[in-house]
Design an enzyme around this catalytic site. Sequence first.
Site, short mmCIF file in Angstrom:
data_model
loop_
_atom_site.label_atom_id
_atom_site.label_comp_id
_atom_site.label_asym_id
_atom_site.label_seq_id
_atom_site.Cartn_x
_atom_site.Cartn_y
_atom_site.Cartn_z
N ASP A 174 -3.12 6.31 -35.89
CA ASP A 174 -3.89 4.81 -35.85
C ASP A 174 -3.15 3.96 -35.39
OD1 ASP A 174 -6.34 3.16 -36.30
OD2 ASP A 174 -5.27 2.58 -38.34
N ASP A 229 -3.17 -0.04 -35.72
CA ASP A 229 -2.79 -1.03 -36.80
C ASP A 229 -2.64 -0.42 -38.18
OD1 ASP A 229 -3.33 -3.76 -34.95
OD2 ASP A 229 -5.27 -2.46 -34.64
N ASP A 255 -3.54 4.75 -42.03
CA ASP A 255 -3.45 3.97 -43.16
C ASP A 255 -4.66 3.60 -44.10
OD1 ASP A 255 -4.59 2.06 -41.07
OD2 ASP A 255 -4.16 0.57 -42.40
#
Length: 275
Positions: free
Chosen positions: A24, A26, A220
């Site tokens: 991922d 961000d 995240d």
Amino acid sequence: MTTSAVPHSVPLSEMPPITAWLSDMDGVLVSENRALPGAQEFLDALQEHRMPFLVLTNNSIFTNRDLSARLARAGLQVAEDRIWTSANATAAFLTQQSPNSTAYVIGEAGLTTALHNAGFIMTDTDPEFVVLGETRNYDFNALTRAIRLIEKGAKFIATNPDVTGPSDEGMLPATGSVAAMIKAATGHSPYFVGKPNPVMIRAGLNRLGIHSEDAAMVGDRMDTDVRAGVEAGLRTHLVLSGSTKAEQVANFPYRPFGIHNGIGDLVALVEASRG
């Protein structure tokens, strides 16, 4: 901190080596246009060992070129073809479903460019699909047109289910929120392509020519990144540098393969997977 989060019925030594990584963007590599600790080292390790990888994002606003430039401003060098967005995944999915078809599109350059490159004709006259993506300027007339086309039989597709998105002024309504409004008006639910739908992950793996059991996913968020990776059959790694906190992991009915403070903790795993 690097921990194993799930018991393994197969010893680690007997599991196939990781030959590709999905990460991922961000909360993993960058935060507010700032590279997170270890991000460059992780990318360097992948490139040094010529290991296939993709950087993923549910954001459909920007083109791959835009996102590559954004990462470069943060000091991270990622080529355009190493980026995989929900817009790219949507174009790939629709190409599989109905090649060179027609679509009424609400979105920005990332989505329109992906669909155009996939051979789709964008029209408001009897399109096969209505495709909703992220935009900072949702137009009432465009939404009304989309509702009427869906009522007439157009298939409703949305790039991703995220209900909010960040801005300098605070949270903004995102694709999921607007899709809910269209659903309320039409009674038709959209098909979301982006995470947590494993379709986005599998399409990315197809792009790399990699089988899921040979790949790992780093994210995240438990509710999107880890869930998508688990459902696609990848080994998933949660980093605590973004949305999900360590104490929240137990709230979910699935677990990541490992939990780490940040992306830098995974450099050793990249090195180990290449012997």
